[in-house]
Design an enzyme around this catalytic site. Sequence first.
Site, short mmCIF file in Angstrom:
data_model
loop_
_atom_site.label_atom_id
_atom_site.label_comp_id
_atom_site.label_asym_id
_atom_site.label_seq_id
_atom_site.Cartn_x
_atom_site.Cartn_y
_atom_site.Cartn_z
N HIS A 50 16.04 94.07 -45.53
CA HIS A 50 17.24 94.45 -46.30
C HIS A 50 17.68 95.86 -45.86
CE1 HIS A 50 19.88 93.41 -49.55
NE2 HIS A 50 19.59 94.48 -50.27
N SER B 136 24.53 94.72 -50.13
CA SER B 136 23.83 94.04 -51.20
C SER B 136 24.73 93.81 -52.42
CB SER B 136 22.55 94.79 -51.55
OG SER B 136 21.61 93.91 -52.10
N ASP C 92 15.34 89.30 -44.27
CA ASP C 92 15.63 89.87 -45.59
C ASP C 92 15.00 88.98 -46.66
OD1 ASP C 92 16.69 90.94 -47.92
OD2 ASP C 92 18.69 91.22 -47.07
#
Length: 653
Positions: free
Chosen positions: A339, A202, A308
């Site tokens: 995610h 991320s 996601d």
Amino acid sequence: MPIRARRTRLIRRSLVTAALAALLSTLMSPGAAQGTPAPRESKPVYSYESAIRESVWVDTKIDGDDDGKTDRVAVDIVRPREPARQGRKIPVIMDASPYYSCCGRGNESQKKTYDANGDPVGFPLYYDNYFVPRGYGFVAVDLAGTNRSDGCVDVGGRSDVQSAKAVVDWLNGRARGYTTRTGGKDAKASWTTGATGMIGKSYDGTIANGVAATGVRGLKTIVPIGAISSWYDYYFAQGAPLYDSGPEWLSDYVESPEARARCAAVQKRLVDEAPRTGDWTRLWSERDHTPDADKVRASVFAVHGMQDLNVRMKHFGQWWDALAKEGVDRKVWLSQTGHVDPFDFRRGDWVRTLHRWFDHELLGYDNGIDREPMADIERAPGQWTTDRVWPPRGTDTVKLRPGKGTSPGVGTLTTRPGKGSETFTDDPKLSETDWAAQIDTPTPSKAGFISRPLGRDLRLSGSSRVTVTATPTTRTAHLSAVLVDLGPATIRDYASSGEGITTLLERTCWGASTAGDSSCFKETAPKTADVDHTVFSRGWADLGNWADPHKGRPLTPGKAHTITLDLAASDHVVPKGHRLALIVAGTDKDLIDPPADTPTLTVDLARTSATLPLVGGADAFRTSAATGPPRASRLDGVAPPRPIRPVPGGSTS
């Protein structure tokens, strides 16, 4: 870049890689110089217990907090002691993050720990435990404004990227490091070859993308996991705002208390230069890495969850396409999760693959991973297929068109041009799952278009686009377009709190441990759901951006406006007998924010179409002759999307 120039670049890269492999094989394996075979795998031969653990502060050459001094970022290092004694240098695996103090890393939200002297003791995740005994250094960088670093968080801007780039420069002898945060004693990285691989999920993976896009020398590979490629696309979707907040919220969330007190000016810029209108500004240009794909020297091993809804697949798709255009060496894993880190959805295979990848890219070992299939795709929970290249050869864009059906708002999806119109009214209380659940029923909030049952499996691989011509009744309107597989399936429950995984109590260990740093982590299992429909690609836009993708304008009620929505990349097989659906609607609850008005929109079907990447091209879209009403639905889809706090990869995402 011209094709000839691109080929020249690839040839040069191959020659450099071959030369580096030969050199490092000699350095890392004394027997190689005596004619024994070159190594194919690094082994855990070094002591993790006695590894060197130290902190260095690297000068970024930026004064982000305007205190008259250039900012230093804290770099915590763990590396095996033995190679330096033997006069051998080692490569580095680096994770640069804003989360080491505020929020934690990984499924268990681990944070850095230090002893009474401030020396590092515990490093989050398994990279140190697993790779240090195998002859790698691990470097954990606090981004500017976080934990023990100077400066301010600017959410993907120059300071964020330079925080990590300066460390790559220091590892390669091009930047200054110091033994303390304020002192003048130099710290040299004489123990490393300078070969660096960046990794992270991320926000961390986004920094890896940004550093690679600078073209910094010494960065050999990056492994971005669920990473952002353009920060505009994290906060907006073609002008439609997301999350009801901007980057200033995230900056305030991750900054250290002392940085928060001194960084008001940076916070103000993040508000003033990122207006909630969704208009593009210079701030977003600085935070868009895709135009700089031509500068990337590093190879890229990307991982992304196809469901996601935090860092959406558009980020992967546009970055991948830009890298492909420039001939960058690439590999990819695409999962059915949200995610989620691959360590938590395919742990054993992931660690083995990552080990081989770093051995090849950083040590130069010829282990064959570069000759294996480029892509691993999860087809069902825990079931994976591979492709030699991605998207697969034979993939071509095909235009499908909506048409009127026998009931209002329940139309057809074929290759033939449609006629007439369909009308819907934006209802911000409903989401894509509500629309899909009522796909065969006339409802006022959506226009649905459905194929006949498919005569064979249909695979979509890549990014789709939907062009909509709509006439609004108001001066503001937002649009959503989603693709749906209508048919029974067992999928990962990406809308659950674990986003497709369940965390178990049992632990498995990956590497060596110490009293202050365990290599043992909680195991996971797939969290599944039995469904009758699966939304597998989605996109949103502010219709006011119809004339300029970078700037919105008031709509003219009663006038038709045409806009093309970019749908997230995906790789999905709609099985034979299932139906493919396109839904066009307004606000997608909890995924985009509603417009100021409540518009009714009339869609001109003759000027509306979906352009889809079909494996096999136009011949792949075949429907059966079966007709009649759809069977009664026994199951629902997954739960509606959950409200997401705008924290890419933090413990609350």
